[in-house]
Motif scaffolding. Structure first.
Motif, mmCIF file in Angstrom:
data_model
loop_
_atom_site.group_PDB
_atom_site.id
_atom_site.type_symbol
_atom_site.label_atom_id
_atom_site.label_comp_id
_atom_site.label_asym_id
_atom_site.label_seq_id
_atom_site.Cartn_x
_atom_site.Cartn_y
_atom_site.Cartn_z
ATOM 1 N N GLY A 1 0.805 -1.220 0.000
ATOM 2 C CA GLY A 1 0.000 0.000 0.000
ATOM 3 C C GLY A 1 0.835 1.265 0.000
ATOM 4 O O GLY A 1 0.274 2.359 0.139
ATOM 5 N N GLN A 2 2.152 1.163 -0.139
ATOM 6 C CA GLN A 2 3.022 2.340 -0.172
ATOM 7 C C GLN A 2 2.727 3.171 -1.420
ATOM 8 O O GLN A 2 2.235 2.661 -2.435
ATOM 9 N N PRO A 3 3.041 4.470 -1.385
ATOM 10 C CA PRO A 3 2.684 5.341 -2.515
ATOM 11 C C PRO A 3 3.503 5.094 -3.787
ATOM 12 O O PRO A 3 3.069 5.477 -4.868
ATOM 13 N N ASP B 1 9.259 2.550 -2.630
ATOM 14 C CA ASP B 1 8.959 2.405 -1.211
ATOM 15 C C ASP B 1 8.412 1.010 -0.904
ATOM 16 O O ASP B 1 8.752 0.412 0.124
ATOM 17 N N ALA B 2 7.580 0.483 -1.799
ATOM 18 C CA ALA B 2 7.041 -0.861 -1.596
ATOM 19 C C ALA B 2 8.148 -1.908 -1.645
ATOM 20 O O ALA B 2 8.173 -2.838 -0.829
ATOM 21 N N ASP B 3 9.088 -1.752 -2.581
ATOM 22 C CA ASP B 3 10.204 -2.705 -2.698
ATOM 23 C C ASP B 3 11.056 -2.688 -1.434
ATOM 24 O O ASP B 3 11.463 -3.745 -0.923
ATOM 25 N N LEU C 1 -0.322 1.211 -7.828
ATOM 26 C CA LEU C 1 1.080 1.124 -7.425
ATOM 27 C C LEU C 1 1.996 1.110 -8.645
ATOM 28 O O LEU C 1 3.050 1.764 -8.644
ATOM 29 N N LEU C 2 1.603 0.373 -9.694
ATOM 30 C CA LEU C 2 2.400 0.334 -10.912
ATOM 31 C C LEU C 2 1.977 1.456 -11.852
ATOM 32 O O LEU C 2 0.789 1.746 -11.983
ATOM 33 N N PRO C 3 2.932 2.101 -12.529
ATOM 34 C CA PRO C 3 2.565 3.140 -13.496
ATOM 35 C C PRO C 3 1.724 2.555 -14.629
ATOM 36 O O PRO C 3 1.738 1.348 -14.888
ATOM 37 N N GLU C 4 1.026 3.433 -15.309
ATOM 38 C CA GLU C 4 0.151 2.990 -16.395
ATOM 39 C C GLU C 4 0.981 2.390 -17.529
ATOM 40 O O GLU C 4 2.015 2.938 -17.932
ATOM 41 N N LEU D 1 6.948 -7.059 -8.878
ATOM 42 C CA LEU D 1 5.513 -6.793 -8.751
ATOM 43 C C LEU D 1 4.853 -7.065 -10.092
ATOM 44 O O LEU D 1 5.265 -6.497 -11.117
ATOM 45 N N LEU D 2 3.844 -7.921 -10.096
ATOM 46 C CA LEU D 2 3.143 -8.300 -11.318
ATOM 47 C C LEU D 2 1.714 -7.742 -11.283
ATOM 48 O O LEU D 2 1.013 -7.934 -10.294
ATOM 49 N N ARG D 3 1.352 -7.075 -12.349
ATOM 50 C CA ARG D 3 -0.020 -6.611 -12.459
ATOM 51 C C ARG D 3 -0.887 -7.796 -12.864
ATOM 52 O O ARG D 3 -0.696 -8.385 -13.947
ATOM 53 N N GLY D 4 -1.791 -8.179 -12.003
ATOM 54 C CA GLY D 4 -2.602 -9.351 -12.252
ATOM 55 C C GLY D 4 -3.945 -9.015 -12.834
ATOM 56 O O GLY D 4 -4.059 -8.404 -13.897
ATOM 57 N N TRP D 5 -4.967 -9.352 -12.141
ATOM 58 C CA TRP D 5 -6.337 -9.240 -12.605
ATOM 59 C C TRP D 5 -7.247 -9.069 -11.404
ATOM 60 O O TRP D 5 -6.841 -9.289 -10.262
#
Length: 537
Positions: free
Chosen positions: A92-94, A98-100, A125-128, A141-145
């Protein structure tokens, strides 16, 4: 009766026992590389029904027969679980950085492992446009579904291709391991890209000597100042500290005056500057190398990094690539040698400046170029990103944790391959030439190398990368000490035919009266036996 055994014993070659059977087993190299992969599902990526099926684990194996004597096996043990409360807070970090960092502080992943966090598709969390983010540590970090219906098995089948892409980026690939095998395989089995990468980097060595040289061909015009000590501590030493498990490094520097290039640059009217073409760069190194000197006290490879400041009559000096385009860094590197950067200073002073002009070199700019070249020379291969991947910069450390793991995988395999080739070659040599002395020290080094090789192979199979690298380094050190031991050459040019040629002129005159005496003794024995038989009759 006494002389011949005594002569035979005193002239025989001492040969200590060697583990030939174990060495023959090393000639057929079968390596298994095992690594742990952890996939963590964050809140919103699995349905409640799917969450009941985790944690679970799967094992995937790949086998490759490289040649008749070399076989590779890759074993991936993937563990699936859901994120803990603290991991959810870290996600939940901005920002991704920071999350890593927060995830790293929660638990440090073992050397050689990879942890992937699957986050919902709607997460900010991940950029577009970014599907996968790879941090400085061993975390991705993997963008899932959004939570999908169906069974967990179907969900994992959808996720598997993305997991394999991340592994090819953050861990070893088959092409990297094949290139690390070196002389054990033919070059035709390597792709052109893998062959180029392997030829660029230095071979594995216990240590490296790094030399930074400032070349001032015109000290009457330029008074150059470079804070090389501070620059090394700021930009280079963090990288070397991180590479300490792989090899030892020493750094020195020097300033060379009146050192000019071996190639005369050509003036380009369109650019109003002197240029060095890509074809002429190969002729630059040899004349300069003769002036660099060498460290005779060390047998380690030397990495040369040269900063060349053109004289006032050939400035500015630009380097062009094969397409006649300017190289942005104004630098180039030579495989397994080092790199050269041209630093132009003519724009820093006017024509009326008093000579020699004091020039303070921008070390941040210089070290940025040398650092990237140093990474390539030490075997840190460039990463080829798949679409949608984003890599975090290594920062001040100069190297990410997963890049270090990739290097340790390849160096471990390279050390094992080199040490096994060295030991088997030595065993074949000693087996073919029977009059080479094998003293106890050589036998001890050979046994130590074999034991370390067996331990390194076992640790690779168990997935203990740090221990595998340590044992492989011990193996290559022991094997090279045994192979290059000077005592192996003492009787190498003293074969048996020369031995007989020396001793026959000495023993032949002595053997004639001895043989005559033996014949006379045999005649007397026969005569005495005949007389005894005659008396009995």
């Amino acid at each position: 009766m006494v002389g011949i055994p005594l002569w035979w014993k005193t002239t025989e070659t001492y040969r200590a026992w060697l583990p030939y059977s174990q060495i023959r087993e090393l000639d057929s190299l079968q390596l298994q590389l095992s690594m742990e992969v952890e996939v963590v599902f964050s809140r919103g990526t699995l349905t409640p029904e799917q969450q009941k099926k985790v944690p679970l684990s799967q094992i995937r194996e790949e086998q490759h027969q490289v040649n008749e004597n070399t076989r590779l096996k890759y074993r991936y043990e993937t563990k699936y679980r859901t994120a803990t409360v603290m991991e959810e807070d870290a996600l939940g970090q901005p920002s991704t950085e920071d999350a890593d960092l927060s995830l790293h502080r929660l638990s440090e992943s073992p050397c050689g492992s990879v942890v992937m966090y699957v986050i919902p598709q709607s997460s900010t969390l991940l950029p577009e446009g970014v599907k996968v983010y790879v941090g400085q540590r061993r975390t991705a970090l993997l963008r899932g579904w959004e939570a999908l219906g169906g069974t967990l098995k179907e969900v994992l089948a959808v996720l598997e291709p993305q997991v394999e892409q991340v592994l090819r980026t953050m861990s070893f690939s088959h092409s990297d391991i094949t290139a690390a095998l070196g002389d054990r395989i033919r070059g035709s089995r390597l792709s052109r890209e893998s062959l180029a990468d392997s030829m660029r980097a230095f071979k594995s060595s216990p240590g490296y000597e790094i030399t930074f040289s400032l070349l001032n061909p015109d000290p009457q015009s330029h008074s150059l100042h470079w804070d090389i000590e501070g620059a090394v501590q700021t930009y280079i030493q963090p990288l070397l500290d991180k590479l300490a498990p792989v090899a030892n490094h020493s750094v020195d520097s020097q300033i060379l005056y009146y050192a000019v290039l071996g190639v005369k640059p050509r003036f380009n009217r369109e650019l109003s500057a002197y240029t060095l073409s890509a074809e002429s760069l190969a002729h630059v190194i040899n004349p300069i190398e003769a002036k660099l000197g060498s460290n005779a006290a060390s047998s380690n490879p030397v990495l040369n990094f040269l900063l060349y400041v053109p004289d006032a009559h050939h400035a500015p000096l630009l380097i062009q690539d094969q397409g006649k385009r300017e190289v942005p860094s104004n630098a180039f590197h030579s495989p397994r040698w080092g790199g050269i950067m041209v630093y132009n200073v003519k724009d820093q002073y006017g024509p009326e400046a008093e000579v020699p002009v004091y020039i303070n070199i921008d070390m941040a700019r210089v070290m940025g170029v040398f650092l990237s070249q140093l990474r390539l020379m030490l075997g840190v291969q460039p990463t080829h990103l798949a679409p949608g991947f984003l890599l975090q910069s290594p920062g001040s450390a100069g190297l990410t944790d997963w890049e270090l793991d990739r290097l340790q995988w390849t160096r471990s395999v390279e050390n094992v391959a080199m040490a096994s080739t060295t030991i088997t070659s030595l065993a074949q040599l000693l087996n073919q030439i029977g009059n080479i002395v094998i003293n106890d020290n050589i036998a001890q080094q050979v046994s130590s190398a074999v034991t370390s090789l067996q331990a390194a192979v076992a640790e690779l199979e168990a997935g203990n990368l740090a221990f595998a690298l340590q044992y492989s380094r011990e193996a290559i050190l022991a094997s090279e000490r045994a192979f290059f031991d000077p005592s192996l050459l003492h009787l190498l040019y003293f074969p048996d035919d020369q031995k007989f040629a020396i001793y026959i002129p000495l023993f032949l005159p002595m053997c004639v009266p001895i043989l005559l005496s033996l014949l006379k003794m045999l005649g007397e024995i026969r005569r005495s036996r005949a007389e005894r038989r005659a008396k009995k009759d």
